[in-house]
Enzyme design. Structure first.
Site, PDB file in Angstrom:
ATOM      1  N   THR A   1     -52.348 -27.051  81.084  1.00 56.36           N
ATOM      2  CA  THR A   1     -51.035 -26.818  81.656  1.00 56.36           C
ATOM      3  C   THR A   1     -50.602 -27.486  82.666  1.00 56.36           C
ATOM      4  O   THR A   1     -49.489 -27.718  82.846  1.00 56.36           O
ATOM      5  CB  THR A   1     -50.776 -25.192  81.696  1.00 56.36           C
TER       6      THR A   1
ATOM      7  N   CYS B   1     -52.220 -21.252  89.508  1.00 51.31           N
ATOM      8  CA  CYS B   1     -51.685 -19.974  89.753  1.00 51.31           C
ATOM      9  C   CYS B   1     -52.480 -19.125  90.962  1.00 51.31           C
ATOM     10  O   CYS B   1     -53.721 -19.496  91.385  1.00 51.31           O
ATOM     11  CB  CYS B   1     -52.124 -19.261  88.345  1.00 51.31           C
TER      12      CYS B   1
ATOM     13  N   CYS C   1     -52.089 -14.127  88.438  1.00 50.54           N
ATOM     14  CA  CYS C   1     -50.843 -14.322  87.610  1.00 50.54           C
ATOM     15  C   CYS C   1     -50.920 -13.501  86.290  1.00 50.54           C
ATOM     16  O   CYS C   1     -52.013 -13.329  85.605  1.00 50.54           O
ATOM     17  CB  CYS C   1     -51.242 -15.826  87.221  1.00 50.54           C
TER      18      CYS C   1
ATOM     19  N   ARG D   1     -50.862 -15.682  80.339  1.00 53.98           N
ATOM     20  CA  ARG D   1     -52.168 -15.457  79.046  1.00 53.98           C
ATOM     21  C   ARG D   1     -53.008 -16.235  80.008  1.00 53.98           C
ATOM     22  O   ARG D   1     -53.001 -17.387  80.775  1.00 53.98           O
ATOM     23  CB  ARG D   1     -51.813 -16.275  78.245  1.00 53.98           C
TER      24      ARG D   1
ATOM     25  N   ARG E   1     -49.155 -28.555  89.401  1.00 53.46           N
ATOM     26  CA  ARG E   1     -47.891 -27.711  90.141  1.00 53.46           C
ATOM     27  C   ARG E   1     -48.068 -26.555  90.141  1.00 53.46           C
ATOM     28  O   ARG E   1     -48.760 -25.810  89.703  1.00 53.46           O
ATOM     29  CB  ARG E   1     -46.690 -28.017  89.033  1.00 53.46           C
TER      30      ARG E   1
ATOM     31  N   CYS F   1     -47.355 -22.631  89.534  1.00 49.29           N
ATOM     32  CA  CYS F   1     -46.765 -21.817  88.281  1.00 49.29           C
ATOM     33  C   CYS F   1     -45.505 -21.306  88.571  1.00 49.29           C
ATOM     34  O   CYS F   1     -45.113 -20.655  89.773  1.00 49.29           O
ATOM     35  CB  CYS F   1     -47.988 -20.894  88.056  1.00 49.29           C
TER      36      CYS F   1
ATOM     37  N   CYS G   1     -46.022 -16.833  88.631  1.00 46.62           N
ATOM     38  CA  CYS G   1     -46.873 -16.302  89.486  1.00 46.62           C
ATOM     39  C   CYS G   1     -46.318 -16.635  91.134  1.00 46.62           C
ATOM     40  O   CYS G   1     -46.682 -16.023  91.942  1.00 46.62           O
ATOM     41  CB  CYS G   1     -48.295 -16.095  89.342  1.00 46.62           C
TER      42      CYS G   1
END
Ligand SMILES: [Zn+2]
Length: 361
Positions: free
Chosen positions: A30, A34, A38, A41, A63, A65, A68
């Site tokens: 993705t 995080c 977080c 999923r 980047r 998240c 969270c």
């Protein structure tokens, strides 16, 4: 505190908030990083990497998240606290959005250091950050505002140009489509006479969005209403009459074979693809015709012949968006929304102009 990978993975699996300050983890599938707690999923183990802190994760191109907000767990780092304060500053200043200079002044940093601060934790420049914020506001405003014009101001853009320049790339479609439907659009109309029969011209405050031939006034107005079922339609105000007369004079000079192509203000409303096709049509010289296949090739989409043909057929601005300059590959005129005799007449008139110009040269 130094944790082993397996301990960190266990903390992630348990969504252990106690580990939030110890490390962050990045998810390669993705592209985000995080904090361990977080709620998103859980990622697959093979996509997860661990980093000592947000700067290390960002250095790997990840980047933070949205869910969270890992940076907020690292607020006691003075640099991160400064960055978050700048982001909040942007958040609170809707109109107008601050620019990079204002951010730098606010932070007491020069442009170079400001740039480094953003890149270090967010992987993007302050300019990118502001642009994303702008797009976010456009989307939000388009969803909640009564009209596109309201959205422009709600998003703090100040001018419709700002919105329309950004929209296609940011939204993948025009603002109108994004708002799903024509509600809120005001179109003023007027009816005039041409050598090819009566026309109805509809215009927004940006330009002509509609020009169609018809048989009579009632028919013309019914067509306009069918094209823009949710728009507010109003007869053109008397103050706009001089502009309308000038448009009609330019249109008739063209239809009578006196000038090549009238250059009138347009407000083309359609999908990004349709607008691209329509703009291409405007680039075909008066007096020339191309086949649908040639048009598709010129648009760099040689296999999209049918899509190009259907965009031509959806043209709402006759003559000014010269869909009549596209014919079938075998020389047959193909279709024309306003009747083949009109298409023939338009092509013939433009050929006469082109021939006369050639002779004059
Ligand atoms: Zn997260």
């Amino acid at each position: 505190m130094l944790m082993r990978d397996e301990d960190m993975w266990r903390a992630v699996q348990r969504r252990d908030a106690a580990a939030d300050h110890a490390f962050v983890y990045g998810v390669s599938s993705t592209g985000v990083y995080c904090r361990p707690s977080c709620p998103a999923r859980r990622a697959r183990r093979e996509h997860v990497r661990f980093f000592a802190d947000p700067a290390a994760a960002a250095a790997a191109g990840l980047r933070p998240c949205r869910r969270c907000r890992p940076l907020e767990r690292w607020q006691d780092d003075p640099e991160i606290a400064q960055l978050l304060a700048l982001c909040r500053f942007v958040d609170l200043h809707a109109d107008p959005l601050p620019d990079g200079g204002a951010l730098a002044a606010r932070a007491g940093l020069d442009a170079f250091r400001l740039n480094r601060l953003f890149r270090r934790y967010l992987t993007i420049t302050p300019g990118d950050y502001l642009e994303r914020e702008r797009v976010r506001r456009i989307k939000r405003a388009l969803r909640t505002s009564a009209s596109v014009t309201d959205a422009i101001y709600d998003a703090g853009l100040g001018s419709s140009r700002g919105l329309y320049e950004r929209a296609p790339r940011a939204l993948g479609m025009t603002p109108r489509q994004y708002r799903s439907g024509g509600a809120g659009l005001t179109i003023s109309w007027a009816i005039g006479a041409t050598p090819l029969g009566p026309v109805c011209i509809g215009a927004t405050d940006r330009g002509i969005c509609y020009l169609q031939f018809g048989e009579d006034r009632d028919g013309l107005l019914a067509q306009l209403a069918a094209e823009y079922p949710r728009a507010q339609l109003a007869p053109m105000a008397p103050t706009a009459q001089p502009a309308f007369d000038a448009w009609m004079a330019a249109l008739n000079a063209h239809l009578e074979g006196r000038v090549p192509s009238p250059d009138l203000p347009l407000d083309l409303r359609g999908t990004a693809f349709q607008v691209r096709v329509w703009n291409y049509l405007r680039s075909i010289p008066s007096g020339a015709v191309v086949s649908y296949g040639e048009a598709a090739t010129a648009l760099d989409m040689p296999r999209a012949v049918r899509a190009v043909a259907s965009a031509c057929a959806r043209n709402r601005v006759a003559v000014l968006v010269p869909c009549h300059r596209v014919i079938r590959g075998d020389g047959d005129l193909g279709g024309y929304r306003w009747g083949l005799p009109r298409k023939r007449a338009l092509i013939d008139a433009e050929r006469r102009i082109a021939a006369a110009r050639k002779r004059a040269r």
